[in-house]
Structure formats: C-alpha cells, structure tokens
Design a protein around this motif. Structure first.
Motif, mmCIF file in Angstrom:
data_model
loop_
_atom_site.group_PDB
_atom_site.id
_atom_site.type_symbol
_atom_site.label_atom_id
_atom_site.label_comp_id
_atom_site.label_asym_id
_atom_site.label_seq_id
_atom_site.Cartn_x
_atom_site.Cartn_y
_atom_site.Cartn_z
ATOM 1 N N VAL A 1 0.867 -1.180 0.000
ATOM 2 C CA VAL A 1 0.000 0.000 0.000
ATOM 3 C C VAL A 1 0.900 1.226 0.000
ATOM 4 O O VAL A 1 1.892 1.295 0.737
ATOM 5 C CB VAL A 1 -0.909 0.023 1.251
ATOM 6 C CG1 VAL A 1 -1.859 1.214 1.200
ATOM 7 C CG2 VAL A 1 -1.676 -1.292 1.388
ATOM 8 N N VAL A 2 0.583 2.225 -0.820
ATOM 9 C CA VAL A 2 1.344 3.474 -0.810
ATOM 10 C C VAL A 2 0.383 4.629 -0.522
ATOM 11 O O VAL A 2 -0.732 4.672 -1.040
ATOM 12 C CB VAL A 2 2.084 3.707 -2.138
ATOM 13 C CG1 VAL A 2 1.129 3.833 -3.312
ATOM 14 C CG2 VAL A 2 2.972 4.944 -2.054
ATOM 15 N N ALA A 3 0.816 5.545 0.351
ATOM 16 C CA ALA A 3 0.067 6.771 0.629
ATOM 17 C C ALA A 3 0.691 7.899 -0.186
ATOM 18 O O ALA A 3 1.885 8.177 -0.072
ATOM 19 C CB ALA A 3 0.118 7.096 2.123
ATOM 20 N N VAL A 4 -0.094 8.553 -1.013
ATOM 21 C CA VAL A 4 0.377 9.596 -1.922
ATOM 22 C C VAL A 4 -0.304 10.902 -1.527
ATOM 23 O O VAL A 4 -1.517 11.049 -1.687
ATOM 24 C CB VAL A 4 0.035 9.226 -3.386
ATOM 25 C CG1 VAL A 4 0.306 10.390 -4.308
ATOM 26 C CG2 VAL A 4 0.816 7.993 -3.820
ATOM 27 N N TYR A 5 0.471 11.850 -0.999
ATOM 28 C CA TYR A 5 -0.124 13.102 -0.514
ATOM 29 C C TYR A 5 0.918 14.204 -0.574
ATOM 30 O O TYR A 5 2.130 13.966 -0.556
ATOM 31 C CB TYR A 5 -0.630 12.933 0.924
ATOM 32 C CG TYR A 5 0.425 12.460 1.895
ATOM 33 C CD1 TYR A 5 1.178 13.362 2.633
ATOM 34 C CD2 TYR A 5 0.687 11.091 2.057
ATOM 35 C CE1 TYR A 5 2.151 12.922 3.522
ATOM 36 C CE2 TYR A 5 1.666 10.648 2.939
ATOM 37 C CZ TYR A 5 2.383 11.572 3.663
ATOM 38 O OH TYR A 5 3.353 11.141 4.536
ATOM 39 N N GLY A 6 0.449 15.434 -0.645
ATOM 40 C CA GLY A 6 1.339 16.586 -0.697
ATOM 41 C C GLY A 6 1.982 16.864 0.637
ATOM 42 O O GLY A 6 1.509 16.419 1.682
ATOM 43 N N GLY A 7 3.098 17.613 0.598
ATOM 44 C CA GLY A 7 3.779 17.970 1.834
ATOM 45 C C GLY A 7 4.824 16.962 2.260
ATOM 46 O O GLY A 7 5.526 17.178 3.241
ATOM 47 N N ALA A 8 4.911 15.846 1.539
ATOM 48 C CA ALA A 8 5.934 14.831 1.815
ATOM 49 C C ALA A 8 6.764 14.628 0.548
ATOM 50 O O ALA A 8 6.406 15.097 -0.532
ATOM 51 C CB ALA A 8 5.280 13.526 2.258
ATOM 52 N N SER A 9 7.860 13.918 0.675
ATOM 53 C CA SER A 9 8.771 13.722 -0.446
ATOM 54 C C SER A 9 8.104 12.943 -1.575
ATOM 55 O O SER A 9 7.708 11.788 -1.391
ATOM 56 C CB SER A 9 10.023 12.975 0.035
ATOM 57 O OG SER A 9 10.802 12.560 -1.065
ATOM 58 N N ILE A 10 7.992 13.567 -2.726
ATOM 59 C CA ILE A 10 7.387 12.875 -3.862
ATOM 60 C C ILE A 10 8.324 11.787 -4.386
ATOM 61 O O ILE A 10 7.868 10.757 -4.904
ATOM 62 C CB ILE A 10 7.022 13.871 -4.986
ATOM 63 C CG1 ILE A 10 6.119 13.185 -6.031
ATOM 64 C CG2 ILE A 10 8.271 14.451 -5.632
ATOM 65 C CD1 ILE A 10 5.515 14.151 -7.040
ATOM 66 N N SER A 11 9.641 11.974 -4.223
ATOM 67 C CA SER A 11 10.583 10.957 -4.709
ATOM 68 C C SER A 11 10.422 9.654 -3.930
ATOM 69 O O SER A 11 10.499 8.557 -4.506
ATOM 70 C CB SER A 11 12.023 11.469 -4.604
ATOM 71 O OG SER A 11 12.340 11.804 -3.271
ATOM 72 N N ALA B 1 -4.627 8.198 -1.994
ATOM 73 C CA ALA B 1 -4.083 9.470 -2.461
ATOM 74 C C ALA B 1 -5.018 10.644 -2.216
ATOM 75 O O ALA B 1 -6.243 10.495 -2.174
ATOM 76 C CB ALA B 1 -3.765 9.374 -3.955
ATOM 77 N N THR B 2 -4.392 11.820 -2.060
ATOM 78 C CA THR B 2 -5.135 13.072 -2.153
ATOM 79 C C THR B 2 -5.103 13.502 -3.619
ATOM 80 O O THR B 2 -4.143 13.216 -4.341
ATOM 81 C CB THR B 2 -4.508 14.158 -1.272
ATOM 82 O OG1 THR B 2 -3.128 14.310 -1.614
ATOM 83 C CG2 THR B 2 -4.621 13.790 0.206
ATOM 84 N N PRO B 3 -6.153 14.197 -4.096
ATOM 85 C CA PRO B 3 -6.245 14.480 -5.537
ATOM 86 C C PRO B 3 -5.076 15.283 -6.100
ATOM 87 O O PRO B 3 -4.576 14.972 -7.187
ATOM 88 C CB PRO B 3 -7.571 15.244 -5.649
ATOM 89 C CG PRO B 3 -8.387 14.760 -4.497
ATOM 90 C CD PRO B 3 -7.401 14.554 -3.385
ATOM 91 N N GLY B 4 -4.614 16.318 -5.376
ATOM 92 C CA GLY B 4 -3.560 17.166 -5.929
ATOM 93 C C GLY B 4 -2.273 16.421 -6.203
ATOM 94 O O GLY B 4 -1.703 16.509 -7.304
ATOM 95 N N ARG B 5 -1.767 15.675 -5.237
ATOM 96 C CA ARG B 5 -0.517 14.937 -5.431
ATOM 97 C C ARG B 5 -0.704 13.808 -6.441
ATOM 98 O O ARG B 5 0.217 13.490 -7.187
ATOM 99 C CB ARG B 5 -0.033 14.392 -4.081
ATOM 100 C CG ARG B 5 1.222 13.511 -4.132
ATOM 101 C CD ARG B 5 2.419 14.141 -4.827
ATOM 102 N NE ARG B 5 2.939 15.335 -4.205
ATOM 103 C CZ ARG B 5 3.866 15.351 -3.254
ATOM 104 N NH1 ARG B 5 4.373 14.221 -2.795
ATOM 105 N NH2 ARG B 5 4.311 16.506 -2.767
#
Length: 592
Positions: free
Chosen positions: A103-113, A128-132
């Motif tokens: 499972v991966v959590a995809v959200y802004g404010g954290a390292s995208i790499s 995920a949040t929509p923006g990221r």
C-alpha cells in the motif's frame, strides 16, 4: 466464531482485525461488506463519520485483489493528508497476516521521490489526495490501466474543497469497466452528480438518516456575548477536567490565536491548520494521539481525517459556514460506538443557525449554562481527589522517605493534613474564580450589548501591545521546525517568564520577531546569554538593531555555550512544546 467470518472475510484477515479490537461489525460494515465482496456493483454508502467506513471498503479490497501481481488494482481518493495516511495505515494493519500486500500513501507535503520509489517497487493499493495524485499522473509515473476498484472516501468534503475537476481528471485515467465505491457522510447534489456520471445503477446504502448526526453524540450550546467567548470557553473546559477534545475555528488566524492564548494560560494545547508544514502537522498530531496534548485547535480542512480514539468533546468555538460541516466536526467524537459531546458557543444572532443544524441532523440541542465559578472550583477539586485515589504508589522508591514524611506530619491530624493538601490547589482555583462573573446571556435579550464588539487581543485577555511591549528579534524560525506555539514555549523555558508576558509572535523562515512586556525585557536578554540551538549561537536583539526599525533599548546578545541545547532538551522533555502537563498545569498565578 468472530462475526466477520460470517460476512465472508477470511481467517487471516479476521485474526488481524481481532488483534485490533474488532469484535463485531458496525452497521455500515455489516451491510456494505457482503455487497462489496461480490465485486460486481458500483456502490454508494452514506454513513456518519466514525462509523467504520475504512474497514467497510478496506476489508473487501483485501479479499478481491490479486496480490501476486504488483501493479495498481485499487485507487482510494480522500480529501486530506491525515485521512490518506490513516487509511493506508489501517489497511496495512488489516493485511498484517496477508503476504505481499503493498500500500502506498500519496499526498502533498511529503517527499514525492519517496512516493515514486514505492510505486516503482510495485503496489496494489494506492491511497491518495487528488492534488498529489494528479502530479504523479502528470509525470507518467503510474499506470492505472489495471485498476479494478476506485474508492471515493469523504466524497462530499472533496467536493467542498474544490477537487471536482481533479477527480474528473484522475478518473479519466482509469478503465471504464472498473467499479466505483463512493462513501460520504452527506449527500449534496454535487455528490449525486458524481454518482450519476461515474456509476452504473449503483447499490445505495444509507446507515441512519441522510445527513444525520451520530446518535451517540449529545449536542449542547451556550449563549454568550462575543466579548466573553474565550472566558466562557475556558470555564467550560475547566468544568470538564478530563476533557480530551478538538476545538474548531473558522480561520487559520483564529486557530493560531486561540491556541497561543490557551498556551499562555497554561493549557496543553496546539494548533492544526493549513499553513503548517507536513512535518509540523505530523508533530502536532503525534502529540495529540499520544495524549500529551489535551486540546487540539483546528480548522475544518485540517481536522478532516483525524481518527483519534476517545475524543470526549468537540467544541465549536465558531459555528461552521456550511451546516453540513457540523456533521463532520461532531463526528470526530463518539467514534466506534462510544459516546461524546459536541458543544457550540453562540451569540443571540446565531440561535437561528442552531435551529437549522437541528433540522439537518435530526437531533435537538440542549441549552446549557456556563458554569459559575464555584461550580468549576468544585469540579477541579474533586478531580484532584479522584486523581489521588487513582495514583499508583511505588512503594520501593517512596519507602525510604516515609519516616521523614511521617515526622513532618506528626503534629497534624488526618483532617488537617487533608485540608492543607487540598488547599494547595483549592486556593489557586478559589483565587481565580471567587469573583468570576456570570457569563450567560438571557436568550430573551433583543440584541447583544454594543460593547461586545471587541478586538481579538482584548477578547483573549490582552489590552493590546501599545507602549507596554518591546519588539525583539531572535535568529530562529520556521526552518528550525518551530511553530509559534513552540517559539512561545522555547522563550518561556529559557527565560522563566510567564507566557502572559509575551505579545505577538511573528514567525519568519530563519528568524522571528516577538513582543515582550517592557518589565520582562531584561529577563529575556539574561535568559539567552548562554544558549545555543543545534550547535548554533542563539541571538536575541531589539528588533531595530539589525532590521532597520526603531531601537527600543540598544541591547543585544550573541550567545555561546551549551545552555541552549539544554533549553531545547527541556522543551522536548515537556511534550514537544515546552508546556506544562495539563493535569498539573495550575502552577502559576496567571493561569488561575
């Protein structure tokens, strides 16, 4: 037999959720899981927050996906970073005994790499949040051609936050034949349109009444004058010594101001709002989940997705602009079948809004009286007595001191010892509350007094900064992971002055301006003479000394030595913010 087995969940998953305390399904789980396990229907589920929706869709996903494959098969969209992390962590816990679940959590404010690295390694479930999510799609870094299920969680809030276009763009990258599961606490027209546009004959399930509130929540309101709101709020908090609550405000500025005012008054509180970095938000939430914070002051957006056990009270310092948001706010308490209280502080002009909310949630509010000073004193006194009764005694460590203790009390009777012991705290309460005015407003009054229209600083107990304060500069700021609350605690810890002596704190990137009462300026300079921070000398100056402003006194200190490390350590030891433990916060006269 565990009832989840009867719903069709296999043993390894049931064993994992049993260890988490899942004894029987909630109504939404009991009714949704069998439907979703078929994997053949689009689905719309309406239920209040805190009813177990994550397990309602998470458990079926673990049954339906092929974990021998390492490509995305399920996409879960949600409105906030906190909710994104919470869902991902919950699903990982459910899958504890299931091999090869990624499972991966995809959200802004954290390292995208870091998030891209996890995706490249292979995942089956993306939360995920929509923006990221759009950012990653724009980089062609993910392939959703194999997605079988899309979950829209807190769909109403995603639309309220303006994510409709983002959701449309994301869903356009997923296969037509996927199944879409939509979960929401309310069903406004916008959510109905999403269901119509992206679903085919969905199975609809409503647990409770649409837009209704949780039946386990009591709804109270207090009618007060605007100028008395903060004082009444403190008195309500003080009358519930064991409170563990979330306080909602309309704006980020109001959130920060109230948090700072509470900290200065000795409460264990901090703010959560959109201007904080992800690292700062995580720090605040960790302290709250660990219960080293007792009051979390938050905006509506920041608090979405906060799933913390045993929140006793939700306090609406300001009513929400949108009535539907009241349901989301109050849903932070009474989660998983427990009970809770939702409190609203209103003036006479807002009584109509209370009646509107009653109609929406289908429950009546109870009008409460702001406690009198004597009532608060009694509540606090007996809370102290109860704490004494509950305290664990370490006989091995205290026994060596007992003879001397007994000698000290030898001339006092049991009754006299009890009186003196309780008076240590009772006298503080009494001094603060013995002349406390009645803050209640007669609802028959036609309007509030004109004098209610006070500025924020007076409402929070200060008469403004005027000439009573000196503006100082310190070479620490947000890049050093300070919030304004942290900075307040850091200054107080190193100078031993009360938070009441600190005025406005203007936090910048690499430095901060702060105001301090003129009578405490020398204490500030003295306190920072031997301080460093992470090996760097801390510098405190009059604001004009380095920044072109009018000089107030000409003093400045460039500090060296090891004192700052100890000051920082002391702040962290006290719970990450330098503030007294709430249960023993009544240490200084300014609080009481």
């Amino acid at each position: 037999m565990n009832p989840f087995i009867e719903l069709g969940i296999r043993h390894d998953i049931v064993n994992a959720i049993s260890e988490l305390g899942f004894e029987k399904p909630t109504p939404i789980q009991e009714q949704a899981v069998p439907v979703l396990l078929t994997g053949s229907n689009d689905f719309v589920g309406l239920a209040q927050t805190g009813t177990g929706k994550t397990a309602a869709f998470g458990l079926p996903l673990l049954e339906l996906l092929d974990f021998s494959q390492k490509h995305p098969q399920a996409l879960i969209l949600c409105p906030t970073r906190e909710l994104c992390l919470q869902i991902a962590k919950d699903i990982e816990k459910f899958a504890k005994n299931t091999p090869n679940v990624h499972v991966v959590a995809v959200y802004g404010g954290a390292s995208i790499s870091d998030q891209l690295r996890q995706i490249r390694r292979g995942v089956q479930i993306v939360v995920a949040t929509p923006g990221r999510m759009l950012d990653i799609i724009g980089r062609n870094a993910i392939d959703f051609s194999g997605v079988k299920y899309v979950v829209l969680d807190e769909a109403d809030e995603m639309l309220n936050m303006g994510f409709q276009e983002d959701i449309n763009n994301i869903l356009s990258t997923t296969p037509e034949e996927k199944k879409t599961w939509l979960f929401s606490a309310t069903m406004p027209a916008e959510v109905r349109r999403i269901a119509k546009n992206y679903m085919t004959d969905p199975f609809e399930l409503t647990v409770g009444t649409k837009n209704s509130g949780n039946a386990n929540i009591e709804h109270h309101y207090y009618v007060i004058r605007a100028r008395d709101k903060y004082a009444a709020f403190k008195r309500i908090v003080d009358s519930s010594p064991e409170i563990f609550g979330i306080v909602f405000c309309r704006t980020k500025i109001e959130t920060q101001e109230i948090a700072e005012a509470l900290i200065k008054d000795g409460y264990n509180a901090d703010a959560l709002h959109g201007d904080l970095s992800q690292q700062q938000r995580d720090k605040v939430m960790k302290r709250y989940r660990d219960r080293s914070l007792q009051l979390l002051i938050a905006t509506d957006v920041a608090a979405r997705g906060i799933d913390v056990n045993d929140v006793t009270h939700v306090i609406n310092f300001s009513l929400p602009d949108e009535i539907e948001n009241y349901t989301h706010r109050s849903g932070r308490t009474a989660r998983a079948g427990k009970t809770g209280v939702s409190i609203s502080l209103v003036n006479l002009k807002e009584l109509g809004k209370i009646r509107q909310i009653e109609k929406v949630i289908g429950k009546s509010f109870v009008k409460m009286e702001v406690p009198k000073g004597a009532d608060v004193v009694g509540k606090q006194l007996f809370a102290l007595i109860n704490k004494v009764q509950q305290v664990a005694v370490n006989d091995d460590h205290i026994d060596p001191y007992l003879p001397q203790i007994m000698d000290s009390f030898a001339e006092l009777s049991k009754e006299e010892i009890i009186k003196r012991f309780t008076s240590l705290e009772f006298n503080r309460f009494l001094e603060y509350y013995q002349h406390a005015p009645d803050l209640n407003v007669d609802a028959s009054e036609s309007r509030e007094n004109r004098g209610d229209r006070k500025g924020r600083s007076e409402r929070f107990g200060r008469d403004g900064y005027k000439s009573d304060y000196t503006r100082l500069f310190i070479n620490l700021g947000s890049v050093d992971n300070f919030t304004r609350g942290d900075m307040l605690g850091y200054i107080c810890n190193n100078t031993r002055i009360s938070g009441k002596a600190i005025g406005k704190i203007d936090l910048k990137g690499v430095y901060t301006f702060f105001e301090v009462e003129n009578t405490s300026v020398d204490k500030v300079f003295s306190g920072f003479q031997q301080v460093d921070f992470n090996g760097r000398s801390v510098r405190v100056e009059n604001a004009g000394d380095s920044h072109g402003e009018k000089r107030s006194g000409g003093k400045s200190y460039r500090n060296s030595g090891n004192g700052g490390g100890e000051g920082r350590k002391r702040r962290d030891h006290n719970g990450g913010g330098g503030f007294r433990d709430f249960s023993s916060k009544r240490r200084e006269k300014s609080r009481w």
